[in-house]
Design a protein around this motif. Structure first.
Motif, PDB file in Angstrom:
ATOM      1  N   MET A  92       0.836  -1.196   0.000  1.00  0.00           N
ATOM      2  CA  MET A  92       0.000   0.000   0.000  1.00  0.00           C
ATOM      3  C   MET A  92       0.874   1.250   0.000  1.00  0.00           C
ATOM      4  SD  MET A  92      -2.516  -1.272   3.079  1.00  0.00           S
ATOM      5  CE  MET A  92      -3.133  -2.971   3.126  1.00  0.00           C
ATOM      6  N   THR A  93       0.275   2.356  -0.419  1.00  0.00           N
ATOM      7  CA  THR A  93       0.969   3.627  -0.266  1.00  0.00           C
ATOM      8  C   THR A  93       1.050   3.955   1.225  1.00  0.00           C
ATOM      9  OG1 THR A  93      -1.053   4.958  -0.352  1.00  0.00           O
ATOM     10  CG2 THR A  93       0.013   4.412  -2.459  1.00  0.00           C
ATOM     11  N   GLU A  94       1.845   4.954   1.557  1.00  0.00           N
ATOM     12  CA  GLU A  94       2.000   5.328   2.964  1.00  0.00           C
ATOM     13  C   GLU A  94       0.665   5.694   3.595  1.00  0.00           C
ATOM     14  OE1 GLU A  94       4.676   8.473   5.617  1.00  0.00           O
ATOM     15  OE2 GLU A  94       5.158   8.103   3.507  1.00  0.00           O
ATOM     16  N   SER A  95      -0.138   6.470   2.884  1.00  0.00           N
ATOM     17  CA  SER A  95      -1.441   6.874   3.429  1.00  0.00           C
ATOM     18  C   SER A  95      -2.410   5.700   3.489  1.00  0.00           C
ATOM     19  CB  SER A  95      -2.043   8.006   2.592  1.00  0.00           C
ATOM     20  OG  SER A  95      -2.258   7.596   1.250  1.00  0.00           O
ATOM     21  N   GLU A  96      -2.362   4.820   2.482  1.00  0.00           N
ATOM     22  CA  GLU A  96      -3.231   3.643   2.490  1.00  0.00           C
ATOM     23  C   GLU A  96      -2.894   2.726   3.657  1.00  0.00           C
ATOM     24  OE1 GLU A  96      -4.046   3.198  -2.340  1.00  0.00           O
ATOM     25  OE2 GLU A  96      -2.416   2.091  -1.361  1.00  0.00           O
ATOM     26  N   ALA A  97      -1.597   2.523   3.920  1.00  0.00           N
ATOM     27  CA  ALA A  97      -1.182   1.662   5.031  1.00  0.00           C
ATOM     28  C   ALA A  97      -1.659   2.241   6.360  1.00  0.00           C
ATOM     29  CB  ALA A  97       0.325   1.492   5.029  1.00  0.00           C
ATOM     30  N   ALA A  98      -1.518   3.556   6.520  1.00  0.00           N
ATOM     31  CA  ALA A  98      -1.950   4.203   7.757  1.00  0.00           C
ATOM     32  C   ALA A  98      -3.455   4.037   7.956  1.00  0.00           C
ATOM     33  CB  ALA A  98      -1.568   5.675   7.743  1.00  0.00           C
ATOM     34  N   THR A  99      -4.225   4.205   6.868  1.00  0.00           N
ATOM     35  CA  THR A  99      -5.673   4.051   6.951  1.00  0.00           C
ATOM     36  C   THR A  99      -6.060   2.613   7.264  1.00  0.00           C
ATOM     37  OG1 THR A  99      -6.023   5.860   5.387  1.00  0.00           O
ATOM     38  CG2 THR A  99      -7.834   4.299   5.668  1.00  0.00           C
ATOM     39  N   PHE A 100      -5.402   1.658   6.606  1.00  0.00           N
ATOM     40  CA  PHE A 100      -5.669   0.232   6.823  1.00  0.00           C
ATOM     41  C   PHE A 100      -5.454  -0.144   8.285  1.00  0.00           C
ATOM     42  CE2 PHE A 100      -3.765  -4.016   7.237  1.00  0.00           C
ATOM     43  CZ  PHE A 100      -4.750  -4.814   6.678  1.00  0.00           C
ATOM     44  N   VAL A 101      -4.283   0.194   8.825  1.00  0.00           N
ATOM     45  CA  VAL A 101      -3.964  -0.175  10.207  1.00  0.00           C
ATOM     46  C   VAL A 101      -4.909   0.525  11.174  1.00  0.00           C
ATOM     47  CG1 VAL A 101      -2.202  -0.095  12.013  1.00  0.00           C
ATOM     48  CG2 VAL A 101      -1.552  -0.663   9.663  1.00  0.00           C
ATOM     49  N   LYS A 102      -5.177   1.795  10.952  1.00  0.00           N
ATOM     50  CA  LYS A 102      -6.029   2.555  11.866  1.00  0.00           C
ATOM     51  C   LYS A 102      -7.463   2.014  11.882  1.00  0.00           C
ATOM     52  CE  LYS A 102      -7.459   7.298  12.979  1.00  0.00           C
ATOM     53  NZ  LYS A 102      -7.024   7.167  14.383  1.00  0.00           N
ATOM     54  N   LYS A 103      -8.000   1.707  10.706  1.00  0.00           N
ATOM     55  CA  LYS A 103      -9.379   1.225  10.649  1.00  0.00           C
ATOM     56  C   LYS A 103      -9.540  -0.132  11.319  1.00  0.00           C
ATOM     57  CE  LYS A 103     -11.358   3.754   6.745  1.00  0.00           C
ATOM     58  NZ  LYS A 103     -12.032   3.641   5.424  1.00  0.00           N
ATOM     59  N   PHE A 104      -8.589  -1.034  11.090  1.00  0.00           N
ATOM     60  CA  PHE A 104      -8.701  -2.336  11.747  1.00  0.00           C
ATOM     61  C   PHE A 104      -8.373  -2.247  13.230  1.00  0.00           C
ATOM     62  CE2 PHE A 104      -8.670  -4.270   7.447  1.00  0.00           C
ATOM     63  CZ  PHE A 104      -9.770  -5.107   7.616  1.00  0.00           C
ATOM     64  N   ALA A 105      -7.511  -1.308  13.621  1.00  0.00           N
ATOM     65  CA  ALA A 105      -7.285  -1.066  15.044  1.00  0.00           C
ATOM     66  C   ALA A 105      -8.581  -0.608  15.710  1.00  0.00           C
ATOM     67  CB  ALA A 105      -6.185  -0.024  15.234  1.00  0.00           C
ATOM     68  N   GLU A 106      -9.343   0.227  15.019  1.00  0.00           N
ATOM     69  CA  GLU A 106     -10.625   0.690  15.551  1.00  0.00           C
ATOM     70  C   GLU A 106     -11.606  -0.465  15.707  1.00  0.00           C
ATOM     71  OE1 GLU A 106     -11.673   3.653  12.712  1.00  0.00           O
ATOM     72  OE2 GLU A 106     -10.437   5.220  13.630  1.00  0.00           O
ATOM     73  N   VAL A 107     -11.516  -1.458  14.809  1.00  0.00           N
ATOM     74  CA  VAL A 107     -12.400  -2.622  14.899  1.00  0.00           C
ATOM     75  C   VAL A 107     -12.149  -3.386  16.194  1.00  0.00           C
ATOM     76  CG1 VAL A 107     -12.857  -4.908  13.923  1.00  0.00           C
ATOM     77  CG2 VAL A 107     -12.754  -2.916  12.419  1.00  0.00           C
ATOM     78  N   ILE A 108     -10.879  -3.658  16.505  1.00  0.00           N
ATOM     79  CA  ILE A 108     -10.605  -4.434  17.726  1.00  0.00           C
ATOM     80  C   ILE A 108     -10.836  -3.588  18.967  1.00  0.00           C
ATOM     81  CG2 ILE A 108      -9.020  -6.007  16.553  1.00  0.00           C
ATOM     82  CD1 ILE A 108      -6.708  -4.546  17.953  1.00  0.00           C
ATOM     83  N   CYS A 109     -10.560  -2.294  18.884  1.00  0.00           N
ATOM     84  CA  CYS A 109     -10.763  -1.439  20.051  1.00  0.00           C
ATOM     85  C   CYS A 109     -12.238  -1.226  20.329  1.00  0.00           C
ATOM     86  CB  CYS A 109     -10.060  -0.103  19.855  1.00  0.00           C
ATOM     87  SG  CYS A 109      -8.264  -0.249  19.841  1.00  0.00           S
ATOM     88  N   LYS A 110     -13.050  -1.252  19.295  1.00  0.00           N
ATOM     89  CA  LYS A 110     -14.486  -1.099  19.493  1.00  0.00           C
ATOM     90  C   LYS A 110     -15.042  -2.271  20.279  1.00  0.00           C
ATOM     91  CE  LYS A 110     -18.737   0.084  16.999  1.00  0.00           C
ATOM     92  NZ  LYS A 110     -19.340   0.363  15.676  1.00  0.00           N
ATOM     93  N   ALA A 111     -14.514  -3.476  20.024  1.00  0.00           N
ATOM     94  CA  ALA A 111     -14.931  -4.649  20.788  1.00  0.00           C
ATOM     95  C   ALA A 111     -14.532  -4.490  22.247  1.00  0.00           C
ATOM     96  CB  ALA A 111     -14.309  -5.914  20.203  1.00  0.00           C
ATOM     97  N   GLU A 112     -13.343  -3.938  22.499  1.00  0.00           N
ATOM     98  CA  GLU A 112     -12.881  -3.738  23.864  1.00  0.00           C
ATOM     99  C   GLU A 112     -13.767  -2.751  24.606  1.00  0.00           C
ATOM    100  OE1 GLU A 112      -9.267  -5.617  24.457  1.00  0.00           O
ATOM    101  OE2 GLU A 112     -11.084  -6.346  23.494  1.00  0.00           O
ATOM    102  N   ILE A 113     -14.091  -1.644  23.935  1.00  0.00           N
ATOM    103  CA  ILE A 113     -14.912  -0.613  24.569  1.00  0.00           C
ATOM    104  C   ILE A 113     -16.322  -1.140  24.816  1.00  0.00           C
ATOM    105  CG2 ILE A 113     -15.940   1.676  24.248  1.00  0.00           C
ATOM    106  CD1 ILE A 113     -13.435   2.347  22.539  1.00  0.00           C
ATOM    107  N   THR A 114     -16.869  -1.869  23.840  1.00  0.00           N
ATOM    108  CA  THR A 114     -18.218  -2.405  23.961  1.00  0.00           C
ATOM    109  C   THR A 114     -18.346  -3.315  25.163  1.00  0.00           C
ATOM    110  OG1 THR A 114     -18.508  -2.304  21.571  1.00  0.00           O
ATOM    111  CG2 THR A 114     -20.006  -3.752  22.780  1.00  0.00           C
ATOM    112  N   ASN A 115     -17.265  -4.074  25.454  1.00  0.00           N
ATOM    113  CA  ASN A 115     -17.322  -5.067  26.516  1.00  0.00           C
ATOM    114  C   ASN A 115     -16.564  -4.655  27.766  1.00  0.00           C
ATOM    115  OD1 ASN A 115     -18.740  -7.455  25.199  1.00  0.00           O
ATOM    116  ND2 ASN A 115     -17.200  -6.914  23.683  1.00  0.00           N
TER     117      ASN A 115
END
Length: 441
Positions: A259-282
């Motif tokens: 990925m480009t630098e910006s694409e990689a940053a977006t990819f990691v951040k969005k999936f990080a939000e997915v796992i963190c959302k589960a943590e916050i929810t529970n």
């Protein structure tokens, strides 16, 4: 039929269609909780099949869960579960038309320099050709990453909570996950492994290979396929039924390097939000609570990164003598023709050239003669960029992780003694800092 079994006929109404299940045989002498668990799993399976197939193929998607008899105690083991038959793929694609990809091809060729979207590389044949690339002895990344996973599979498994979803983002042959599944199987923890890819045929091959390698895709390790893109997976994981479950996401093979630098940053951040959302929810769910979570902060993200800076080694990896990499890149033209619906490109009129530039190995197609494409003129020797494989320094990675709000728990390197640098890194993350900041805000 013996007296110690029951036969239940199951139907699920899904909007205006009725979904009929194949016969479910249950041991009536089993505990009520065991029967309830089996029925719950079956209903979940049928609902998923209804979502995927409009209520038409539950009996095949659920085969192996909805046709189990435990009347004979000697057969009550994982070998009595037909693992390979239970493996089915859930289609989570939100766009199956290829219209957007066709437009990306047209738009990319209009840019300067012209480019093709890297997605054109990943049809079924492309995946097969890439497997030949990574099987080459000179393709260091795959072999090094596999060694790291074997060495640390026990630690990885120890940090995956019971009841987790394991999402393999771009599963390929899925063989890298094998040591982790073996360790989880030995621990007795129950998990669902999901193999995400763009080709249903490749997913089926991968899951079949896992079943024959270890036969874990039954009993406590349940294996499934996910047909779709990274964006499709992000959306699917945030559905009501999935968001609350602890997760372990895996991005192996240095996918972020493509990925480009910006694409990689977006990819990691969005999936990080997915796992963190589960943590916050529970957050606040007690250990052993009825929702099946052992504790909070049980989700994780494992990312493989290529940090090799040895140009000779990199060149050998991508310019293999057998020509597998060149065939893989050229197949992108064939798939582009399929997407566009006509023979827009003649693969034999192009050659593949790789170059080291901007800390990445860039793969390009060079026109052997002038090419006209929908009013666009590409001159002879015109370079069309297709993909890149970026290599990451420690500073690059530190910036990426900080942007995503991930907290590093483990970092496992493979050291390159010839240069005094890393060849590859596998990093295990939690999102503790993100959970805290989100709650405090």
């Amino acid at each position: 039929m013996t007296n110690d079994t029951k036969v239940l006929n199951l139907e699920i109404n899904n909007s205006d269609s009725t979904l009929s299940a194949s016969t479910l045989t249950v041991n009536s002498s089993a505990s009520s909780s065991s029967q309830s668990s089996l029925l719950s799993d079956t209903f979940s399976c049928l609902e998923a099949a209804s979502f995927r197939d409009g209520g038409q193929k539950a009996d095949t998607w659920c085969k192996g869960q909805a046709h189990i008899s435990h009347g004979d105690p000697q057969k009550d083991d994982k070998d009595s579960y037909p693992a390979a038959e239970a493996q089915r793929t859930l289609d989570i694609r939100r766009d199956t038309s290829n219209v957007s990809l066709a437009q990306s091809i047209r738009d990319g060729l209009q840019t300067e320099p012209p480019r093709l979207p890297s997605l054109v590389l990943w049809d079924t044949l492309g995946l097969e050709l890439f497997q030949r690339v990574i099987d080459s002895p000179d393709y260091y990344l795959s072999h090094v990453e596999t060694d790291i996973i074997r060495q640390h599979a026990g630690t990885i498994a120890d940090n995956i909570a019971d009841g987790s979803m394991i999402i393999d983002l771009g599963c390929g042959s899925a063989q890298k996950i094998l040591p982790i599944l073996e360790a989880l199987s030995a621990s007795g923890r129950s998990v669902d492994y999901y193999a995400l890819d763009l080709s249903e045929a490749e997913i089926t091959r991968s899951l079949d290979s896992l079943a024959t390698s270890g036969n874990f895709c039954s009993a406590n390790i349940r294996c499934h396929g996910l047909l779709g893109t990274f964006d499709d997976a992000q959306s699917w994981l945030q559905s009501d039924e999935n968001v609350v479950r602890p997760k372990c996401l895996l991005s192996l093979g240095s996918a972020i390097g493509n990925m480009t630098e910006s694409e990689a940053a977006t990819f990691v951040k969005k999936f990080a939000e997915v796992i963190c959302k589960a943590e916050i929810t529970n957050e606040g769910a007690p250990r052993g609570s009825s929702n099946g979570l052992e504790s909070t902060r049980q989700s994780s993200f494992i990312i493989g990164q290529d940090s090799c800076m040895n140009i000779k080694r990199i060149t050998r990896a991508y310019a293999d003598s057998e020509g597998h990499n060149a065939a893989f890149i050229l197949n992108g033209l064939k798939y582009s023709n399929s997407i566009l619906g006509y023979e827009a490109f003649e693969p034999e009129q192009w050659r593949v050239v790789g170059e080291w530039k901007n800390q990445a190995w860039n793969q390009n197609l060079i026109a052997k003669r002038s090419v006209d494409f929908e009013g666009l003129h590409l001159s002879q020797d015109q370079k069309v960029h297709v993909s890149q494989s970026r290599k990451f320094s420690k500073a690059d990675l530190a910036d990426l992780w900080a942007t995503a709000g991930l907290t590093e728990l483990y970092a496992w390197p493979c050291f390159d003694g010839s240069l005094g640098t890393y060849k590859a890194l596998l990093t295990f993350f939690r999102c503790i800092s993100s959970v805290s900041s989100a709650q405090s805000g």
